[in-house]
Design a protein around this motif. Structure first.
Motif, mmCIF file in Angstrom:
data_model
loop_
_atom_site.group_PDB
_atom_site.id
_atom_site.type_symbol
_atom_site.label_atom_id
_atom_site.label_comp_id
_atom_site.label_asym_id
_atom_site.label_seq_id
_atom_site.Cartn_x
_atom_site.Cartn_y
_atom_site.Cartn_z
ATOM 1 N N ALA A 91 -23.252 6.072 23.088
ATOM 2 C CA ALA A 91 -24.279 5.084 22.751
ATOM 3 C C ALA A 91 -23.717 3.969 21.885
ATOM 4 N N THR A 92 -22.771 4.319 21.023
ATOM 5 C CA THR A 92 -22.150 3.344 20.139
ATOM 6 C C THR A 92 -20.713 3.098 20.585
ATOM 7 N N ARG A 93 -20.390 1.872 20.958
ATOM 8 C CA ARG A 93 -19.034 1.538 21.410
ATOM 9 C C ARG A 93 -18.124 1.321 20.210
ATOM 10 N N SER A 94 -16.858 1.729 20.373
ATOM 11 C CA SER A 94 -15.932 1.594 19.254
ATOM 12 C C SER A 94 -14.531 1.265 19.732
ATOM 13 N N ASP A 95 -13.801 0.596 18.881
ATOM 14 C CA ASP A 95 -12.382 0.317 19.074
ATOM 15 C C ASP A 95 -11.827 0.090 17.674
ATOM 16 N N SER A 96 -11.550 1.166 16.977
ATOM 17 C CA SER A 96 -11.229 1.033 15.558
ATOM 18 C C SER A 96 -10.073 1.934 15.150
ATOM 19 N N MET A 97 -9.297 1.426 14.214
ATOM 20 C CA MET A 97 -8.226 2.203 13.586
ATOM 21 C C MET A 97 -8.459 2.222 12.083
ATOM 22 N N THR A 98 -8.247 3.387 11.492
ATOM 23 C CA THR A 98 -8.239 3.521 10.037
ATOM 24 C C THR A 98 -6.858 4.042 9.647
ATOM 25 N N ILE A 99 -6.141 3.256 8.876
ATOM 26 C CA ILE A 99 -4.771 3.593 8.482
ATOM 27 C C ILE A 99 -4.777 3.913 6.994
ATOM 28 N N VAL A 100 -4.573 5.177 6.668
ATOM 29 C CA VAL A 100 -4.600 5.631 5.279
ATOM 30 C C VAL A 100 -3.193 5.568 4.703
ATOM 31 N N CYS A 101 -3.039 4.779 3.679
ATOM 32 C CA CYS A 101 -1.737 4.632 3.005
ATOM 33 C C CYS A 101 -1.816 5.231 1.605
ATOM 34 N N GLU A 102 -0.704 5.271 0.920
ATOM 35 C CA GLU A 102 -0.659 5.892 -0.410
ATOM 36 C C GLU A 102 -1.563 5.190 -1.414
ATOM 37 N N ARG A 103 -1.703 3.879 -1.304
ATOM 38 C CA ARG A 103 -2.459 3.138 -2.317
ATOM 39 C C ARG A 103 -3.642 2.347 -1.753
ATOM 40 N N GLY A 104 -4.059 2.665 -0.547
ATOM 41 C CA GLY A 104 -5.198 1.950 0.015
ATOM 42 C C GLY A 104 -5.382 2.262 1.484
ATOM 43 N N VAL A 105 -6.402 1.646 2.073
ATOM 44 C CA VAL A 105 -6.778 1.903 3.465
ATOM 45 C C VAL A 105 -6.889 0.583 4.211
ATOM 46 N N ILE A 106 -6.315 0.546 5.408
ATOM 47 C CA ILE A 106 -6.428 -0.608 6.298
ATOM 48 C C ILE A 106 -7.387 -0.223 7.420
ATOM 49 N N GLU A 107 -8.356 -1.084 7.699
ATOM 50 C CA GLU A 107 -9.250 -0.868 8.823
ATOM 51 C C GLU A 107 -9.086 -2.004 9.819
ATOM 52 N N VAL A 108 -8.963 -1.647 11.094
ATOM 53 C CA VAL A 108 -8.665 -2.619 12.138
ATOM 54 C C VAL A 108 -9.686 -2.472 13.256
ATOM 55 N N ASP A 109 -10.339 -3.574 13.590
ATOM 56 C CA ASP A 109 -11.330 -3.577 14.657
ATOM 57 C C ASP A 109 -11.315 -4.964 15.291
ATOM 58 N N LEU A 128 0.806 -1.227 0.000
ATOM 59 C CA LEU A 128 0.000 0.000 0.000
ATOM 60 C C LEU A 128 0.838 1.276 0.000
ATOM 61 N N GLY A 129 2.132 1.132 -0.061
ATOM 62 C CA GLY A 129 2.981 2.316 0.009
ATOM 63 C C GLY A 129 3.087 2.831 1.435
ATOM 64 N N ARG A 130 3.512 4.066 1.562
ATOM 65 C CA ARG A 130 3.739 4.638 2.890
ATOM 66 C C ARG A 130 2.427 4.912 3.623
ATOM 67 N N VAL A 131 2.483 4.808 4.938
ATOM 68 C CA VAL A 131 1.373 5.287 5.764
ATOM 69 C C VAL A 131 1.369 6.807 5.719
ATOM 70 N N ARG A 132 0.185 7.387 5.518
ATOM 71 C CA ARG A 132 0.067 8.843 5.458
ATOM 72 C C ARG A 132 -0.637 9.424 6.685
ATOM 73 N N MET A 133 -1.668 8.758 7.174
ATOM 74 C CA MET A 133 -2.377 9.256 8.351
ATOM 75 C C MET A 133 -3.126 8.116 9.022
ATOM 76 N N ILE A 134 -3.431 8.326 10.330
ATOM 77 C CA ILE A 134 -4.121 7.319 11.132
ATOM 78 C C ILE A 134 -5.227 7.992 11.939
ATOM 79 N N ARG A 135 -6.397 7.372 11.926
ATOM 80 C CA ARG A 135 -7.487 7.791 12.807
ATOM 81 C C ARG A 135 -7.766 6.647 13.774
ATOM 82 N N ASP A 136 -7.729 6.942 15.075
ATOM 83 C CA ASP A 136 -7.880 5.919 16.109
ATOM 84 C C ASP A 136 -9.004 6.346 17.058
ATOM 85 N N ASN A 137 -10.062 5.543 17.123
ATOM 86 C CA ASN A 137 -11.218 5.862 17.960
ATOM 87 C C ASN A 137 -11.433 4.778 19.004
ATOM 88 N N ARG A 138 -11.566 5.184 20.266
ATOM 89 C CA ARG A 138 -11.845 4.235 21.352
ATOM 90 C C ARG A 138 -12.955 4.767 22.232
#
Length: 330
Positions: A232-250, A139-149
């Motif tokens: 109200a909505t529980r979360s534990d998620s990461m969204t990792i934005v890379c140069e050529r795609g997105v990884i989602e982790v939950d 996916l190339g380099r990681v560009r940004m990460i959003r982490d919600n807990r």
């Protein structure tokens, strides 16, 4: 290796099970100031029970300890273990100040004992799957990460010590936010050079119940972390934005990779994932005792504490905190 568990709290069962399944490791003692808690944790195991960790260390029953206590007790208990020539796995956070982190590292080095910090995120299968995808370069380099807990910091929902600034070192950010910082730094591949944070204390809590952190890493990766109490909505998620795609982790759903409109699953979460992570973490500790390098470098664990404290300063002053280049401890 004979293991003593100090602190029979929430994750004690994971540590105990890990010790029971790994070859060459035996749980020989459990210590808790609440004797009944220690006995409940050890029912059916036949291991020795103590209410004073010093007596456990003096009994000669352990070669290593897992320190699973309130945060401010990590340093004095680890120092006592090091003085007794006993190896130390300390739960995160390493300590409640950077100075105490340095004292802990120095004590273990002076005594020649192994030290690791229990940042469990590094061993969770869904996070490891994300790390493998990043390392592959697909996916190339990681560009940004959003982490919600999400969490729950309403008084009465957890042990009283979590609401003591002196004992816990803070609230939701040092506890839950520490996990987010750990995994975001690791998967982002850098150290922070700037931190801007905000906190809120609700429900009459003496510590922060909610917080946000915006970080810039030294490799240009931007990280946004939110820790929200009792949504109200529980979360534990990461969204990792890379140069050529997105990884989602939950951890509830697993890890997916999305490229140009198409999604594939690289890890499907299962009921044994958390236990497998604790087992892998204890195996890593045993390897470090044997001379291997730790999966979680001590400098990384120290930096997490440094960042939590910077978040508190930023929230108090309303300004960003910058970090100069620092010498990285091994």
């Amino acid at each position: 290796m004979r293991i003593g568990l100090i602190g029979a709290g929430a994750v004690a069962s994971f540590h105990i099970t890990a010790a029971s399944v790994l070859e060459g490791i035996e749980l020989t003692a459990v210590c808790d100031i609440d004797e009944q808690a220690a006995r409940r944790a050890t029912v059916g195991t036949g291991v020795a029970v103590f209410t004073d960790h010093r007596r456990m260390l003096q009994a000669g029953l352990v070669d290593a300890v897992i320190v699973n206590t309130p945060h401010s007790l990590h340093l004095p208990i680890a120092e006592d273990a090091a003085a007794a020539s006993v190896h130390v796995l300390v739960e995160k956070p390493m300590a409640t100040s950077v100075a105490d982190c340095d004292r802990l590292i120095a004590a273990c080095r002076a005594s020649g004992v192994a030290l690791t910090v229990g940042h469990i995120q590094h061993f969770l299968p869904e996070k490891r799957a994300a790390a493998r995808v990043i390392a592959s370069g697909e996916l190339g380099r990681v560009r940004m990460i959003r982490d919600n807990r999400s969490t729950d910091y309403r008084p009465g929902t957890r042990s009283a010590w979590f609401f003591s600034p002196e004992i816990a070192g803070g609230g939701a950010l040092i506890n839950i936010g520490g996990h987010c910082l750990d995994r975001s730094l690791w998967l982002g591949g850098g150290r922070a050079v700037e931190m801007l944070a905000d906190t809120a204390s609700r429900f009459g809590s003496p510590v922060e119940t909610d917080g946000s952190m915006q970080l810039l890493l030294d490799n240009g990766v931007g990280v946004t972390i939110s820790v929200i109490s009792d949504p109200a909505t529980r979360s534990d998620s990461m969204t990792i934005v890379c140069e050529r795609g997105v990884i989602e982790v939950d951890p509830r759903r697993g890890t997916t990779v999305h490229i140009d409109g198409r999604t594939r699953t690289v890890h499907e979460s299962g009921p044994d994932d958390i236990q497998d992570a604790f087992t892998a973490q204890l195996a890593d500790f045993a390897a470090v005792v044997g001379g291997a390098a730790p999966t979680v470098p001590l400098a990384h664990a120290r930096h997490v504490v440094e960042l939590v404290l910077a978040a508190y300063r930023s929230a108090e002053t309303g300004t960003a905190v910058s970090f100069a280049a620092v010498e990285v401890l091994a």
